[in-house]
Design a protein around this motif. Structure first.
Motif, PDB file in Angstrom:
ATOM      1  N   LYS A   1      20.188 -52.004  38.602  1.00  0.00           N
ATOM      2  CA  LYS A   1      21.211 -53.047  38.494  1.00  0.00           C
ATOM      3  C   LYS A   1      21.944 -52.947  37.155  1.00  0.00           C
ATOM      4  O   LYS A   1      23.147 -53.204  37.080  1.00  0.00           O
ATOM      5  CB  LYS A   1      20.584 -54.426  38.666  1.00  0.00           C
ATOM      6  CG  LYS A   1      20.197 -54.681  40.121  1.00  0.00           C
ATOM      7  CD  LYS A   1      19.662 -56.067  40.307  1.00  0.00           C
ATOM      8  CE  LYS A   1      19.254 -56.266  41.759  1.00  0.00           C
ATOM      9  NZ  LYS A   1      18.368 -57.422  41.909  1.00  0.00           N
ATOM     10  N   LEU A   2      21.208 -52.587  36.114  1.00  0.00           N
ATOM     11  CA  LEU A   2      21.859 -52.479  34.793  1.00  0.00           C
ATOM     12  C   LEU A   2      22.988 -51.453  34.827  1.00  0.00           C
ATOM     13  O   LEU A   2      24.003 -51.609  34.159  1.00  0.00           O
ATOM     14  CB  LEU A   2      20.843 -52.062  33.723  1.00  0.00           C
ATOM     15  CG  LEU A   2      19.845 -53.124  33.259  1.00  0.00           C
ATOM     16  CD1 LEU A   2      18.873 -52.538  32.244  1.00  0.00           C
ATOM     17  CD2 LEU A   2      20.572 -54.320  32.648  1.00  0.00           C
ATOM     18  N   ALA A   3      22.798 -50.403  35.628  1.00  0.00           N
ATOM     19  CA  ALA A   3      23.790 -49.322  35.658  1.00  0.00           C
ATOM     20  C   ALA A   3      25.154 -49.813  36.148  1.00  0.00           C
ATOM     21  O   ALA A   3      26.175 -49.217  35.828  1.00  0.00           O
ATOM     22  CB  ALA A   3      23.283 -48.193  36.538  1.00  0.00           C
ATOM     23  N   SER A   4      25.174 -50.907  36.924  1.00  0.00           N
ATOM     24  CA  SER A   4      26.462 -51.369  37.462  1.00  0.00           C
ATOM     25  C   SER A   4      27.158 -52.356  36.519  1.00  0.00           C
ATOM     26  O   SER A   4      28.274 -52.800  36.791  1.00  0.00           O
ATOM     27  CB  SER A   4      26.231 -52.035  38.828  1.00  0.00           C
ATOM     28  OG  SER A   4      25.522 -53.250  38.629  1.00  0.00           O
ATOM     29  N   LEU A   5      26.513 -52.720  35.417  1.00  0.00           N
ATOM     30  CA  LEU A   5      27.080 -53.760  34.545  1.00  0.00           C
ATOM     31  C   LEU A   5      27.989 -53.132  33.482  1.00  0.00           C
ATOM     32  O   LEU A   5      27.585 -52.884  32.348  1.00  0.00           O
ATOM     33  CB  LEU A   5      25.944 -54.555  33.895  1.00  0.00           C
ATOM     34  CG  LEU A   5      25.032 -55.278  34.882  1.00  0.00           C
ATOM     35  CD1 LEU A   5      23.820 -55.868  34.187  1.00  0.00           C
ATOM     36  CD2 LEU A   5      25.789 -56.373  35.614  1.00  0.00           C
TER      37      LEU A   5
END
Ligand code: HEM
Length: 468
Positions: free
Chosen positions: A309-313
């Motif tokens: 999820k962090l990768a999409s922020l």
């Protein structure tokens, strides 16, 4: 004199710079007092190579701009590690702990140690640390409930210290975390004075540093023995203990102790300061904070972050990049010339301390429009070379923990910003020093996140760093 690279006829011997009857030290004091204003003034007044002290035999030279950053950082044979200020004898427990340090190693030895340490920072390994980061962020921030005000820098230090001790040594128990943190902190504090004046007399910082180093050495060695017996440990020390080079070589116990110590020291305060400024800058820019909260909501909806999820922020990533651009916890670096050499058209004598400046590079108007403004959105389209944007340095000594630190910052910010609204205490004095420690602290009101964002005026030298 060693061989000088470049066209000899064009090389000038006299390097421009401010002269002081008190010598270079007085100018260094001015630099430490006001790092950004002073180094920008040096650059604007004298150009991209500036000598403090004598123009022909300076002890300190400042070099500015991406080209010179590249020359310094990609030529370790000419611009080597600078340990000239460290006077600790190498054959003491403290010396072995201090000098078994990647930053002070050179050549093949440095490359071999980096190879052995690299697996502890691989993506797969960092994934294992993510869960620790989430849990410890909750543990620290739970304690803020019902408190009207916190000193954010102190809290961030506590948090990054807990994360460092857990991920480095696998310790989780509160008492163990505290004990280890206290020992290492005590040692780093004594070291500030002990490195310059190693006087082994009762009551001196050096004697204190020696005593703590002995305890710490004993403690880390007993952990190393345990790690050798464990097969399923996922912490950094376990990875270092198991590391083998292609020829079968491995890190000795002295080297393991030294690396464990320096990883902790290099990693926790830098990350704590970076987190403190990211939260502060967001609190001063309500529109950006509001957009970020929307991004977090969309991707996480109140849940804890995972690596995927962090990768999409993307905005979170840009906020961190921008905060490290403006207020880099390592805003300056130093190398020492191994021989007489050329830099930016000037002859630099052997043994000169040469400083490269992230702080000034990050604010060159040719590279960054409105350089003093916090504009994370610039990173959505902008790309910069490793010598134009270098909060983690570049070249052989580039931070081994950059990925770890970036992930840690993302996890901590994603959790804290969803849980709490931070606002500066009205008219608080906010002043960063060279290492980006807010010298008067960072007092902040903290309430459950209600999105009532509002910019609160503050005082202090932060206004010399940021154009709000
Ligand atoms: C925001 C946080 C951090 C910043 C801004 C930062 C910055 C830097 C910089 C600028 C250097 C290179 C200095 C030079 O070229 O002279 C460096 C090196 C280093 N950093 Fe970091 N660092 C951070 C976090 C960490 C973390 C979390 C760790 C470990 C877990 C770490 C471990 C190291 C080590 C071991 C080196 C020496 C590398 C070598 O010499 O090969 N750092 N760091």
């Amino acid at each position: 004199m060693g061989e000088i690279k470049g066209d000899r006829t064009a090389i000038q011997k006299s390097i421009p710079g401010p002269r002081s009857i008190f010598g270079a030290q007085m100018n260094m004091v001015r630099f430490y007092r006001n790092p950004l204003v002073y180094s920008r003034w040096l650059y604007q007044t004298y150009g991209n190579v500036v000598a403090l002290g004598s123009s022909k035999k300076p002890s300190h030279v400042f070099a500015f701009g991406p080209e010179l950053n590249k020359q310094i950082l990609t030529d370790p044979d000419r611009f080597g590690a600078s340990d000239s200020l460290v006077k600790i004898p190498r054959d003491t427990v403290l010396g072995r702990m201090y000098f078994n340090n990647l930053l002070l190693m050179t050549g093949e030895k440095h490359r071999q140690h980096r190879r052995l340490m690299q697996p502890a920072f691989h993506r797969q390994q960092i994934r294992a640390y993510c869960e620790d980061m989430v849990q410890l962020t909750h543990r620290i921030s739970d304690s803020w409930q019902g408190q009207a005000e916190v000193e954010l820098n102190h809290e961030m230090k506590k948090l990054t210290q807990y994360i460092a001790v857990k991920t480095l040594f696998g310790l989780y128990n509160e008492a163990e975390l505290e004990r280890m943190g206290k020992l290492i902190d005590g040692l780093t504090k004594s070291l500030v004075f002990a490195t310059a004046a190693p006087i082994n007399l009762p009551g001196t910082p050096y004697r204190r540093a020696l005593r703590i180093a002995e305890q710490l050495n004993h403690h880390i060695r007993s952990m190393i023995t345990k790690k050798r017996a464990e097969t399923d440990a996922t912490d950094v020390l376990a990875s270092l203990v198991q590391a083998r080079d292609e020829d079968g070589s491995f890190l000795t116990d002295d080297e393991l102790v030294g690396h464990a110590f320096t990883l902790y020291v290099a990693g926790h305060e830098t990350t704590a300061n970076a987190l403190t400024w990211s939260i502060f800058l967001l609190s001063q820019h309500p529109d950006i904070l509001s957009d970020l909260l929307e991004e977090l909501d969309g991707a996480l909806g109140g849940s804890d972050p995972t690596l995927e999820k962090l990768a999409s922020l993307t905005l979170l990533d840009s906020v961190i990049k921008e905060s490290l651009r403006l207020l880099p916890p390592a805003g300056i670096g130093v190398r020492i010339t191994a021989d007489t050499c050329e830099l930016g058209g000037y002859e630099i004598p052997k043994g000169t301390n040469v400083y490269f400046s992230q702080m000034v590079t990050h604010r060159l108007p040719d590279l960054y429009d409105e350089p003093d403004r916090f504009k994370p959105q610039r990173w959505s389209t902008m790309k910069r070379t490793p010598f134009e944007y270098l909060p983690f340095s570049a070249g052989e000594h580039m931070c081994i923990g950059w990925n770890f630190a970036t992930q840690e910052m993302k996890v901590v910010l994603a959790i804290l910003l969803q849980r709490y609204r931070f606002s500066a205490v009205h008219n608080a004095k906010i002043s960063p020093n060279l290492m980006m420690r807010p010298v008067h602290g960072m007092p902040m009101h903290v309430v459950p996140q209600d999105r009532q964002f509002q910019r609160v005026p503050v005082r202090g030298t932060i206004h010399r760093w940021i154009d709000f």
